[in-house]
Design a protein around this motif. Sequence first.
Motif, PDB file in Angstrom:
ATOM      1  N   LEU A  14     -24.977 -40.915 -23.814  1.00 24.72           N
ATOM      2  CA  LEU A  14     -25.714 -40.262 -23.288  1.00 24.72           C
ATOM      3  C   LEU A  14     -25.692 -38.890 -23.394  1.00 24.72           C
ATOM      4  CD1 LEU A  14     -27.868 -40.179 -20.433  1.00 24.72           C
ATOM      5  CD2 LEU A  14     -26.014 -41.219 -19.401  1.00 24.72           C
ATOM      6  N   ALA A  15     -26.951 -38.098 -23.441  1.00 20.77           N
ATOM      7  CA  ALA A  15     -26.329 -36.317 -23.692  1.00 20.77           C
ATOM      8  C   ALA A  15     -27.356 -36.345 -23.403  1.00 20.77           C
ATOM      9  CB  ALA A  15     -26.516 -36.140 -25.323  1.00 20.77           C
ATOM     10  N   LEU A  16     -27.468 -34.494 -22.752  1.00 25.14           N
ATOM     11  CA  LEU A  16     -28.433 -34.231 -22.727  1.00 25.14           C
ATOM     12  C   LEU A  16     -29.275 -33.148 -23.219  1.00 25.14           C
ATOM     13  CD1 LEU A  16     -27.110 -31.888 -19.181  1.00 25.14           C
ATOM     14  CD2 LEU A  16     -29.055 -34.073 -19.552  1.00 25.14           C
ATOM     15  N   TYR A  17     -30.569 -33.111 -23.264  1.00 23.66           N
ATOM     16  CA  TYR A  17     -31.530 -32.279 -24.542  1.00 23.66           C
ATOM     17  C   TYR A  17     -32.025 -31.221 -23.825  1.00 23.66           C
ATOM     18  CZ  TYR A  17     -35.185 -31.374 -27.636  1.00 23.66           C
ATOM     19  OH  TYR A  17     -36.269 -30.888 -28.541  1.00 23.66           O
ATOM     20  N   VAL A  18     -31.539 -30.025 -24.394  1.00 26.60           N
ATOM     21  CA  VAL A  18     -31.873 -28.605 -23.824  1.00 26.60           C
ATOM     22  C   VAL A  18     -32.914 -28.524 -24.349  1.00 26.60           C
ATOM     23  CG1 VAL A  18     -30.814 -26.677 -23.256  1.00 26.60           C
ATOM     24  CG2 VAL A  18     -29.277 -28.116 -22.901  1.00 26.60           C
ATOM     25  N   HIS A  19     -33.449 -27.509 -23.933  1.00 29.35           N
ATOM     26  CA  HIS A  19     -35.696 -27.444 -23.786  1.00 29.35           C
ATOM     27  C   HIS A  19     -35.176 -25.959 -24.098  1.00 29.35           C
ATOM     28  CE1 HIS A  19     -37.483 -31.702 -23.695  1.00 29.35           C
ATOM     29  NE2 HIS A  19     -36.659 -31.438 -22.341  1.00 29.35           N
ATOM     30  N   THR A  20     -36.546 -25.144 -24.576  1.00 32.54           N
ATOM     31  CA  THR A  20     -36.502 -24.053 -25.034  1.00 32.54           C
ATOM     32  C   THR A  20     -36.446 -23.438 -24.036  1.00 32.54           C
ATOM     33  OG1 THR A  20     -38.959 -23.608 -25.243  1.00 32.54           O
ATOM     34  CG2 THR A  20     -37.840 -23.886 -26.979  1.00 32.54           C
ATOM     35  N   ASP A  21     -37.881 -24.218 -22.529  1.00 33.59           N
ATOM     36  CA  ASP A  21     -37.150 -22.346 -21.084  1.00 33.59           C
ATOM     37  C   ASP A  21     -35.801 -23.358 -20.301  1.00 33.59           C
ATOM     38  OD1 ASP A  21     -37.325 -26.154 -20.828  1.00 33.59           O
ATOM     39  OD2 ASP A  21     -39.246 -25.501 -19.462  1.00 33.59           O
ATOM     40  N   TRP A  22     -34.729 -24.134 -21.239  1.00 37.24           N
ATOM     41  CA  TRP A  22     -33.363 -23.894 -20.883  1.00 37.24           C
ATOM     42  C   TRP A  22     -33.708 -25.530 -19.856  1.00 37.24           C
ATOM     43  CZ3 TRP A  22     -29.799 -22.201 -23.463  1.00 37.24           C
ATOM     44  CH2 TRP A  22     -29.575 -21.179 -23.750  1.00 37.24           C
ATOM     45  N   ARG A  24     -33.464 -29.397 -18.652  1.00 35.71           N
ATOM     46  CA  ARG A  24     -32.783 -30.392 -19.542  1.00 35.71           C
ATOM     47  C   ARG A  24     -33.017 -32.219 -19.418  1.00 35.71           C
ATOM     48  NH1 ARG A  24     -28.388 -27.014 -17.192  1.00 35.71           N
ATOM     49  NH2 ARG A  24     -27.438 -26.325 -19.404  1.00 35.71           N
ATOM     50  N   THR A  25     -33.118 -32.230 -20.374  1.00 32.08           N
ATOM     51  CA  THR A  25     -33.629 -34.257 -20.561  1.00 32.08           C
ATOM     52  C   THR A  25     -32.304 -35.131 -20.512  1.00 32.08           C
ATOM     53  OG1 THR A  25     -35.741 -32.805 -20.949  1.00 32.08           O
ATOM     54  CG2 THR A  25     -35.315 -35.570 -21.250  1.00 32.08           C
ATOM     55  N   PRO A  26     -32.121 -36.388 -19.736  1.00 25.90           N
ATOM     56  CA  PRO A  26     -31.148 -36.663 -20.803  1.00 25.90           C
ATOM     57  C   PRO A  26     -31.709 -37.459 -21.677  1.00 25.90           C
ATOM     58  CG  PRO A  26     -31.802 -37.676 -17.990  1.00 25.90           C
ATOM     59  CD  PRO A  26     -33.094 -36.388 -18.722  1.00 25.90           C
ATOM     60  N   VAL A  27     -31.483 -38.056 -22.439  1.00 24.61           N
ATOM     61  CA  VAL A  27     -31.537 -38.575 -23.926  1.00 24.61           C
ATOM     62  C   VAL A  27     -30.300 -39.336 -24.460  1.00 24.61           C
ATOM     63  CG1 VAL A  27     -32.513 -36.684 -24.943  1.00 24.61           C
ATOM     64  CG2 VAL A  27     -30.176 -36.343 -25.584  1.00 24.61           C
ATOM     65  N   ALA A  28     -30.770 -40.815 -25.109  1.00 21.66           N
ATOM     66  CA  ALA A  28     -29.770 -41.071 -25.670  1.00 21.66           C
ATOM     67  C   ALA A  28     -29.455 -41.058 -27.068  1.00 21.66           C
ATOM     68  CB  ALA A  28     -30.133 -42.846 -25.259  1.00 21.66           C
ATOM     69  N   VAL A  29     -28.074 -40.766 -27.720  1.00 18.39           N
ATOM     70  CA  VAL A  29     -28.023 -40.644 -28.840  1.00 18.39           C
ATOM     71  C   VAL A  29     -27.579 -42.028 -29.536  1.00 18.39           C
ATOM     72  CG1 VAL A  29     -26.545 -38.690 -30.421  1.00 18.39           C
ATOM     73  CG2 VAL A  29     -27.756 -38.024 -28.283  1.00 18.39           C
ATOM     74  N   LYS A  30     -28.128 -42.354 -30.858  1.00 14.94           N
ATOM     75  CA  LYS A  30     -27.823 -43.849 -31.091  1.00 14.94           C
ATOM     76  C   LYS A  30     -27.574 -43.362 -32.557  1.00 14.94           C
ATOM     77  CE  LYS A  30     -30.021 -48.006 -32.969  1.00 14.94           C
ATOM     78  NZ  LYS A  30     -31.397 -48.969 -32.578  1.00 14.94           N
ATOM     79  N   TYR A  65     -36.905 -37.269 -30.218  1.00 12.69           N
ATOM     80  CA  TYR A  65     -36.812 -36.083 -29.880  1.00 12.69           C
ATOM     81  C   TYR A  65     -36.859 -35.792 -31.498  1.00 12.69           C
ATOM     82  CZ  TYR A  65     -37.101 -36.249 -25.151  1.00 12.69           C
ATOM     83  OH  TYR A  65     -37.273 -36.343 -24.179  1.00 12.69           O
ATOM     84  N   GLY A  66     -35.757 -36.840 -32.595  1.00 13.91           N
ATOM     85  CA  GLY A  66     -35.673 -36.047 -33.757  1.00 13.91           C
ATOM     86  C   GLY A  66     -34.163 -36.935 -34.070  1.00 13.91           C
ATOM     87  N   LEU A  67     -33.367 -36.034 -35.177  1.00 14.94           N
ATOM     88  CA  LEU A  67     -32.081 -36.243 -35.389  1.00 14.94           C
ATOM     89  C   LEU A  67     -31.564 -35.529 -35.253  1.00 14.94           C
ATOM     90  CD1 LEU A  67     -33.623 -37.314 -39.020  1.00 14.94           C
ATOM     91  CD2 LEU A  67     -33.459 -39.380 -36.524  1.00 14.94           C
ATOM     92  N   HIS A  68     -30.091 -35.920 -34.989  1.00 12.46           N
ATOM     93  CA  HIS A  68     -28.765 -35.131 -34.221  1.00 12.46           C
ATOM     94  C   HIS A  68     -28.018 -35.540 -35.650  1.00 12.46           C
ATOM     95  CE1 HIS A  68     -25.629 -32.760 -32.571  1.00 12.46           C
ATOM     96  NE2 HIS A  68     -24.700 -33.661 -33.310  1.00 12.46           N
ATOM     97  N   ASN A  69     -27.645 -34.329 -36.031  1.00  8.08           N
ATOM     98  CA  ASN A  69     -26.202 -34.374 -37.720  1.00  8.08           C
ATOM     99  C   ASN A  69     -26.750 -35.108 -38.726  1.00  8.08           C
ATOM    100  OD1 ASN A  69     -24.731 -32.673 -36.450  1.00  8.08           O
ATOM    101  ND2 ASN A  69     -23.302 -34.604 -35.851  1.00  8.08           N
ATOM    102  N   GLY A  70     -28.111 -35.494 -39.195  1.00  8.24           N
ATOM    103  CA  GLY A  70     -28.930 -36.427 -40.583  1.00  8.24           C
ATOM    104  C   GLY A  70     -29.593 -37.569 -40.279  1.00  8.24           C
ATOM    105  N   GLU A  76     -35.384 -40.758 -26.036  1.00 10.20           N
ATOM    106  CA  GLU A  76     -35.569 -40.547 -24.423  1.00 10.20           C
ATOM    107  C   GLU A  76     -34.833 -41.730 -23.971  1.00 10.20           C
ATOM    108  OE1 GLU A  76     -38.677 -42.757 -20.831  1.00 10.20           O
ATOM    109  OE2 GLU A  76     -39.124 -42.237 -23.249  1.00 10.20           O
ATOM    110  N   ALA A  77     -33.797 -41.287 -22.797  1.00 13.83           N
ATOM    111  CA  ALA A  77     -32.852 -42.190 -21.802  1.00 13.83           C
ATOM    112  C   ALA A  77     -33.570 -43.223 -21.115  1.00 13.83           C
ATOM    113  CB  ALA A  77     -31.689 -41.150 -21.549  1.00 13.83           C
ATOM    114  N   LEU A  78     -33.141 -43.988 -21.509  1.00  7.94           N
ATOM    115  CA  LEU A  78     -33.727 -45.301 -21.043  1.00  7.94           C
ATOM    116  C   LEU A  78     -32.739 -45.888 -19.710  1.00  7.94           C
ATOM    117  CD1 LEU A  78     -35.467 -48.060 -23.242  1.00  7.94           C
ATOM    118  CD2 LEU A  78     -36.739 -45.729 -21.974  1.00  7.94           C
ATOM    119  N   TRP A  79     -33.636 -46.246 -18.392  1.00  8.23           N
ATOM    120  CA  TRP A  79     -32.274 -46.284 -16.924  1.00  8.23           C
ATOM    121  C   TRP A  79     -32.110 -47.307 -17.039  1.00  8.23           C
ATOM    122  CZ3 TRP A  79     -31.902 -43.368 -13.373  1.00  8.23           C
ATOM    123  CH2 TRP A  79     -31.591 -43.383 -11.985  1.00  8.23           C
TER     124      TRP A  79
END
Length: 173
Positions: A14-22, A24-30, A65-70, A76-79
């Motif tokens: 679980l992580a937070l995605y910070v948008h350009t307007d600051w 935050r959205t909870p995300v899942a990083v797989k 949301y895309g890729l992190h570190n390639g 989207e984080a699911l409940w």
Amino acid sequence: PFTLGEGAFGIVHLALYVHTDWSRTPVAVKTPHSRSLTKHIVKEINNWKQLSMLPDYHLHLPMFYGLHNGNSVVLEALWDDCWHRDQTIRQPAMCTRISNALQLTKALKWLHSVGYIHTDLKLDNVGVRAPSSRGVCITDVGDCKVMVNGKITLLVSKPNMPPHFWHAPERKI
């Protein structure tokens, strides 16, 4: 980081995605177990990229949301899972379970309509969105088969054996 789960692909944090307007959205990083880009990891990443460009994909799959570190997929984080298999948790009402099943069939119908067949459909690969947005979606598109000109590639496991459409993901040929 808080671990949401672990599977054949890797670990989900679980992580937070910070948008350009600051905001935050909870995300899942797989994050895959392997640091190298295996065929399976590349296939899953490509499936997420392709599906996320299609209209209405977010109604049936977690937001991509895309890729992190390639090589880590950010979704989207699911409940929770929608079936509450843990008997210590109160079962959802029958109308909620029926609604979840209908949403799942709509998601599969949409996936098929855009040329993908989910070959690893199980309860662990169906998630529930946050209670405020209500709804279920299909996860784990790494083992999806892609139709080309309306046809699926058949698998041949052994010479002189008839080809087959599907095999359990645990049984890699």
